[in-house]
Design a protein around this motif. Sequence first.
Motif, PDB file in Angstrom:
ATOM      1  N   LEU A  79      -2.426  11.910  -4.945  1.00 54.35           N
ATOM      2  CA  LEU A  79      -2.685  10.834  -3.975  1.00 54.35           C
ATOM      3  C   LEU A  79      -3.864   9.988  -4.438  1.00 54.35           C
ATOM      4  CD1 LEU A  79      -2.035  12.737  -0.634  1.00 54.35           C
ATOM      5  CD2 LEU A  79      -0.782  10.745  -1.483  1.00 54.35           C
ATOM      6  N   VAL A  80      -3.651   9.278  -5.534  1.00 50.72           N
ATOM      7  CA  VAL A  80      -4.689   8.402  -6.089  1.00 50.72           C
ATOM      8  C   VAL A  80      -4.864   7.173  -5.200  1.00 50.72           C
ATOM      9  CG1 VAL A  80      -5.338   7.044  -8.109  1.00 50.72           C
ATOM     10  CG2 VAL A  80      -4.112   9.201  -8.400  1.00 50.72           C
ATOM     11  N   VAL A  81      -3.763   6.675  -4.674  1.00 50.54           N
ATOM     12  CA  VAL A  81      -3.763   5.570  -3.712  1.00 50.54           C
ATOM     13  C   VAL A  81      -3.262   6.136  -2.391  1.00 50.54           C
ATOM     14  CG1 VAL A  81      -2.810   3.306  -3.141  1.00 50.54           C
ATOM     15  CG2 VAL A  81      -3.279   3.892  -5.530  1.00 50.54           C
ATOM     16  N   ARG A  82      -3.982   5.884  -1.319  1.00 52.94           N
ATOM     17  CA  ARG A  82      -3.582   6.400  -0.013  1.00 52.94           C
ATOM     18  C   ARG A  82      -3.279   5.266   0.958  1.00 52.94           C
ATOM     19  NH1 ARG A  82      -5.067  11.842   1.370  1.00 52.94           N
ATOM     20  NH2 ARG A  82      -5.957  12.940  -0.428  1.00 52.94           N
ATOM     21  N   MET A  83      -2.206   5.434   1.702  1.00 55.35           N
ATOM     22  CA  MET A  83      -1.869   4.483   2.754  1.00 55.35           C
ATOM     23  C   MET A  83      -2.925   4.547   3.845  1.00 55.35           C
ATOM     24  SD  MET A  83      -0.001   2.226   4.116  1.00 55.35           S
ATOM     25  CE  MET A  83       0.443   1.554   5.720  1.00 55.35           C
ATOM     26  N   TRP A  84      -3.372   3.360   4.286  1.00 56.19           N
ATOM     27  CA  TRP A  84      -4.370   3.318   5.354  1.00 56.19           C
ATOM     28  C   TRP A  84      -3.770   3.854   6.664  1.00 56.19           C
ATOM     29  CZ3 TRP A  84      -3.522  -2.058   3.478  1.00 56.19           C
ATOM     30  CH2 TRP A  84      -4.324  -2.378   2.379  1.00 56.19           C
ATOM     31  N   GLY A  85      -4.603   4.523   7.456  1.00 56.25           N
ATOM     32  CA  GLY A  85      -4.235   4.904   8.818  1.00 56.25           C
ATOM     33  C   GLY A  85      -2.911   5.620   8.938  1.00 56.25           C
ATOM     34  N   LEU A 129      -0.171   3.288  10.786  1.00 53.14           N
ATOM     35  CA  LEU A 129       0.080   1.955  10.234  1.00 53.14           C
ATOM     36  C   LEU A 129       1.458   1.858   9.568  1.00 53.14           C
ATOM     37  CD1 LEU A 129      -3.334   0.708   8.780  1.00 53.14           C
ATOM     38  CD2 LEU A 129      -2.138  -0.011  10.855  1.00 53.14           C
ATOM     39  N   THR A 130       1.986   2.986   9.099  1.00 56.48           N
ATOM     40  CA  THR A 130       3.355   2.959   8.579  1.00 56.48           C
ATOM     41  C   THR A 130       4.327   2.658   9.710  1.00 56.48           C
ATOM     42  OG1 THR A 130       2.782   4.582   6.872  1.00 56.48           O
ATOM     43  CG2 THR A 130       5.129   4.269   7.339  1.00 56.48           C
ATOM     44  N   TRP A 131       4.107   3.269  10.873  1.00 52.92           N
ATOM     45  CA  TRP A 131       4.960   2.985  12.028  1.00 52.92           C
ATOM     46  C   TRP A 131       4.777   1.547  12.515  1.00 52.92           C
ATOM     47  CZ3 TRP A 131       9.013   5.652  13.106  1.00 52.92           C
ATOM     48  CH2 TRP A 131       9.071   7.017  12.834  1.00 52.92           C
ATOM     49  N   ARG A 148       0.839  -1.199   0.000  1.00 59.03           N
ATOM     50  CA  ARG A 148       0.000   0.000   0.000  1.00 59.03           C
ATOM     51  C   ARG A 148       0.877   1.254   0.000  1.00 59.03           C
ATOM     52  NH1 ARG A 148      -5.518   0.455  -1.187  1.00 59.03           N
ATOM     53  NH2 ARG A 148      -6.076   2.579  -0.686  1.00 59.03           N
ATOM     54  N   MET A 149       1.934   1.236   0.825  1.00 57.69           N
ATOM     55  CA  MET A 149       2.856   2.381   0.854  1.00 57.69           C
ATOM     56  C   MET A 149       3.531   2.568  -0.505  1.00 57.69           C
ATOM     57  SD  MET A 149       4.741   2.114   4.558  1.00 57.69           S
ATOM     58  CE  MET A 149       4.753   0.350   4.850  1.00 57.69           C
ATOM     59  N   LEU A 150       4.011   1.469  -1.068  1.00 60.61           N
ATOM     60  CA  LEU A 150       4.693   1.528  -2.359  1.00 60.61           C
ATOM     61  C   LEU A 150       3.729   1.979  -3.458  1.00 60.61           C
ATOM     62  CD1 LEU A 150       7.237   1.058  -4.004  1.00 60.61           C
ATOM     63  CD2 LEU A 150       6.652  -1.376  -4.130  1.00 60.61           C
ATOM     64  N   GLY A 151       2.491   1.496  -3.386  1.00 59.83           N
ATOM     65  CA  GLY A 151       1.482   1.894  -4.365  1.00 59.83           C
ATOM     66  C   GLY A 151       1.171   3.373  -4.307  1.00 59.83           C
TER      67      GLY A 151
END
Length: 460
Positions: free
Chosen positions: A401-407, A411-413, A71-74
């Motif tokens: 920001l077509v694709v967004r990282m959840w939370g 959630l990245t941390w 998700r982050m990479l996307g």
Amino acid sequence: MSNSTTPEAPPRPDDAALSHGLKQRHLSMIALGGVIGAGLFVGSGAGIAAAGPSIVVAYALSGLLVMLVMRMLGEMSAAYPSSGSFSAHAERAIGPWAGFTAGWAFWVLLCTAVGLEGIGAAQIVHGWLPGTPEWAWVALFMVVFCGTNLAAVKNFGEFEFWFAALKVGAISLFLVLGVLAIAGVLPGTDAPGTSHLGDFMPHGGNGLIIGLLASVFAYGGLETVTIAAAESENPVKGVASAVRTAMWRIALFYVGSMAVIVTLVPWDSPEVVEKGPYVAALDELGIPGAGQLMNVVVLVALLSAMNANIYGASRIGYSLVERGQGPKALGRVSGGVPRTAVLVSSLFGFGCVLLSYWRPDDVFSWLLNMIGAVILVVWIFIAVAQLRLRRRLEREAPEKLVVRMWGFPWLTWVALAGMAGVFVLMAREPDTRVQLYSTGGMTLVLAAVGYARQRRRARG
């Protein structure tokens, strides 16, 4: 590349010299089949033997981590399409040294994997034709896939389309047969119920840890779709579609098949390791010729991985050179293809094959240990880059920001904490500890070289 775009004019990749010959059907199937590697068909046997039925938990936990990474990479790849993928994102977010480190570490990983997959494929064919030398088969596979990658990117796409279709078809059929057998409606088989699931964690926490480590590295290869997207007709749409469907693909193909296998076959059956878990399960169902059928599927998975890794290595190498991070010769493009990078990547892979014959106990084993944890290093660069780029995108170009990282950012941390946890677990196990230290050494050397280059260019 422009700093802003409009919905009507989606951002084009930074790599303008490359062609855009991949169609959406190619990209969709690469995304679908990219999660089905030879490691799933064969390597999962050792994980099942160690973790027992709790291998399902191991694959689910590592799958959640991989979903967050994808998700982050996307998010970054949809905003900044590039054949350099995470390497280009790390450079943009952290600095040139980070792009250099992540890119060249991954290039070494992919090229070495090309050699390993060639050896595995040759061993299967040698088993069918024992009078033929294995090295000759490896050379043949190298020539074929180097040739297809030299010709045009659409050739890579066509090969991967059909390879992926075969893999998806095979594992889908396996899942259908397995579910029917578990439900007791497959003719000639008795429903096993929960008889094989009683001892859920036979080797306790240590067994689960070994299974978890095995499952983490089985997911390698998912990054290829973000590299390939840069050469597709619509990079943003391709990345967005691949990332959004990653969750069900991981859940179905990995977690689902592990659940079917440990329900059908006793986890401590010697066949799970000797023949591979999928063959063991098909034998349990009495499917005639299951072993040979699965060998064909594994061969397809290995050849698919060879093709994809030659492609990925050549594009990563090309992108690094385009950003001034490598020898200029690798950046030569002809007919929309970085042909020198394709040749060098293929030769490096074949060199690894020769080392496996000439120096199997020292140089080759050292090389294998050195790439053992590279994928985790790459994931860390992805997470750190996303933390930095997301804030910048929100300020400067929110429409990207077509694709967004959840939370975000929590959630990245969480993902970063999960990666740190895997490193700790690797340090506990003697087999993986050597890989951890070897990869760490290579990463530090690359980082030092990259930082020195960055300082020199800044002074210049």
